[in-house]
Design a protein around this motif. Structure first.
Motif, PDB file in Angstrom:
ATOM      1  N   ALA A  18      35.317 -15.834  41.045  1.00 58.89           N
ATOM      2  CA  ALA A  18      34.051 -15.348  40.506  1.00 58.89           C
ATOM      3  C   ALA A  18      34.342 -14.146  39.642  1.00 58.89           C
ATOM      4  O   ALA A  18      34.541 -14.257  38.449  1.00 58.89           O
ATOM      5  N   ILE A 181      30.233 -18.987  36.564  1.00 57.70           N
ATOM      6  CA  ILE A 181      30.700 -19.227  37.928  1.00 57.70           C
ATOM      7  C   ILE A 181      31.976 -20.065  37.925  1.00 57.70           C
ATOM      8  O   ILE A 181      32.649 -20.173  38.957  1.00 57.70           O
ATOM      9  N   VAL A 182      32.296 -20.677  36.784  1.00 58.08           N
ATOM     10  CA  VAL A 182      33.512 -21.482  36.657  1.00 58.08           C
ATOM     11  C   VAL A 182      34.387 -20.845  35.593  1.00 58.08           C
ATOM     12  O   VAL A 182      34.278 -21.130  34.413  1.00 58.08           O
ATOM     13  N   PHE A 258      24.850 -28.525  41.688  1.00 61.27           N
ATOM     14  CA  PHE A 258      25.808 -27.813  40.845  1.00 61.27           C
ATOM     15  C   PHE A 258      25.185 -27.434  39.509  1.00 61.27           C
ATOM     16  O   PHE A 258      25.415 -26.321  39.006  1.00 61.27           O
ATOM     17  N   TYR A 261      22.888 -24.501  40.106  1.00 58.74           N
ATOM     18  CA  TYR A 261      23.658 -23.290  40.385  1.00 58.74           C
ATOM     19  C   TYR A 261      24.328 -22.758  39.122  1.00 58.74           C
ATOM     20  O   TYR A 261      24.492 -21.541  38.969  1.00 58.74           O
ATOM     21  N   CYS A 262      24.712 -23.651  38.206  1.00 59.84           N
ATOM     22  CA  CYS A 262      25.278 -23.199  36.933  1.00 59.84           C
ATOM     23  C   CYS A 262      24.261 -22.383  36.132  1.00 59.84           C
ATOM     24  O   CYS A 262      24.640 -21.475  35.378  1.00 59.84           O
ATOM     25  N   ARG A 267      28.654 -14.636  37.931  1.00 57.67           N
ATOM     26  CA  ARG A 267      30.086 -14.605  38.173  1.00 57.67           C
ATOM     27  C   ARG A 267      30.463 -13.740  39.364  1.00 57.67           C
ATOM     28  O   ARG A 267      31.535 -13.911  39.946  1.00 57.67           O
ATOM     29  N   THR A 274      30.328 -21.887  44.497  1.00 54.66           N
ATOM     30  CA  THR A 274      30.755 -22.814  43.449  1.00 54.66           C
ATOM     31  C   THR A 274      31.431 -24.030  44.061  1.00 54.66           C
ATOM     32  O   THR A 274      31.157 -25.178  43.686  1.00 54.66           O
ATOM     33  N   LEU A 278      30.206 -27.841  43.724  1.00 54.22           N
ATOM     34  CA  LEU A 278      31.071 -28.668  42.881  1.00 54.22           C
ATOM     35  C   LEU A 278      31.629 -29.867  43.638  1.00 54.22           C
ATOM     36  O   LEU A 278      31.728 -30.976  43.087  1.00 54.22           O
TER      37      LEU A 278
END
Length: 325
Positions: A18, A181-182, A258, A261-262, A267, A274, A278
């Motif tokens: 994150a 977050i990714v 997901f 949440y995106c 972050r 995540t 995911l």
């Protein structure tokens, strides 16, 4: 922090962090696990996905009778999911052997392109089923096959472009505050992907509602012609509606958490959130071959020929329309 203390962050793949911190698996344990259990689960998921879909791709490729538009699109879906499974395995292997930001960009871009192609192929299959009902008389024509190829070209073209964006510079390596977050995907890129998914889901929902209406209307017309609703037609109608519900329910349950949440995640949030959203998304690629391929009678026949030799190679059978699948 003491300069002699070990760096716990090096064991975590960059895209799974994150705000640069590793997933806190246990506050009471001073030493981290050698491998993140969430990464192991993603890798195992990728292995199952790759095996399932590799079989589907091989069957469609080596069976000449499976050349109808619906099987071309199912083959595209299986190929996309196969690449996604391989991407999950490669990401795990590379990140734990030689983690680097450059490798992270390539592997994440590959995964974005693969999953985007998978979701887009699902939309293409939905469109194909819709046309098979509304244009049933002209469905088995060269024009339909050409339309399927055009949909595939658009599907893979857009997906590859989305996957190339992080490699071409749309990432957060130079500006960590813009990370999503990714990591290393930028927040704007992830927002675009999530919004695109919601649009695809809305289109699929709308098309399947129209398909359901057509199925029910056809069943009602048959009942009026025969002056009663026979049990076989009632069962067939209920089965068709339940199949559509399973398709949409599985797709939504896998990807919606997901995607949402995106849009709302930051972050700074713990990486476990995540991972927890995911991992179910990857399960969609595990379920797709069961719903779209292994339930199909012609693919089952090809499987029987492959594994059992139960049918003679010269046995003929007609190619069914997607509305019958």
């Amino acid at each position: 922090m003491n300069g002699s203390a070990p760096d716990n962050h090096t064991l975590e793949p960059p895209w799974a962090r994150a705000n640069g911190s590793a997933l806190p698996l246990s506050a009471a344990r001073p030493d981290p696990l050698p491998v993140n259990p969430w990464d192991v689960m993603l890798c195992l998921s990728g292995a199952v996905i790759a095996c399932e879909n590799a079989l589907v791709v091989a069957i469609i490729f080596y069976t000449p009778s499976l050349r109808a538009p619906t099987f071309v699109l199912i083959g595209s879906l299986a190929t996309a999911d196969l690449l996604a499974g391989v991407g999950l395995i490669l990401n795990f292997a590379v990140q734990h052997v030689s983690p680097s930001d450059t490798v992270s960009l390539v592997t994440v871009g590959f995964l974005v392109a693969s999953f985007a192609a998978s979701v887009s192929s699902l939309l293409a299959i939905t469109v194909d089923r819709y046309f098979s009902l509304y244009h049933a008389l002209t469905y088995f024509s060269e024009k339909t096959l050409q339309c399927a190829h055009l949909m595939l070209a658009g599907t893979w073209g857009v997906s590859v472009c989305l996957g190339l964006l992080p490699v071409l510079g749309w990432n957060c390596l130079a500006e960590p505050s813009s990370c999503s977050i990714v990591r290393p995907l930028a927040r704007k890129h992830v927002t675009l992907l999530a919004a695109a998914f919601l649009v695809v889901f809305a289109l699929m929902l709308s098309l399947y509602v129209q398909i359901c209406k057509v199925v029910c209307r056809h069943a009602h017309q048959i009942a009026l012609q025969r002056h009663f609703f026979s049990p076989p037609h009632l069962v067939a109608t209920k089965k068709g509606v339940s199949t559509l519900a399973i398709i949409l329910g599985t797709f939504g349950a896998s990807w919606l958490p997901f995607a949402i949440y995106c849009l709302v995640g930051e972050r700074e949030y713990p990486p476990v959130y995540t991972y927890a959203t995911l991992l179910p998304a990857t399960y969609n690629s595990m379920i797709n071959p069961i719903i779209y391929a292994y339930r199909n009678a012609e693919i089952q026949r090809a499987l029987a020929v492959l594994f059992c030799g139960c049918f003679q190679a010269g046995a003929g059978y007609r190619s069914r329309s997607p509305s019958e699948v």
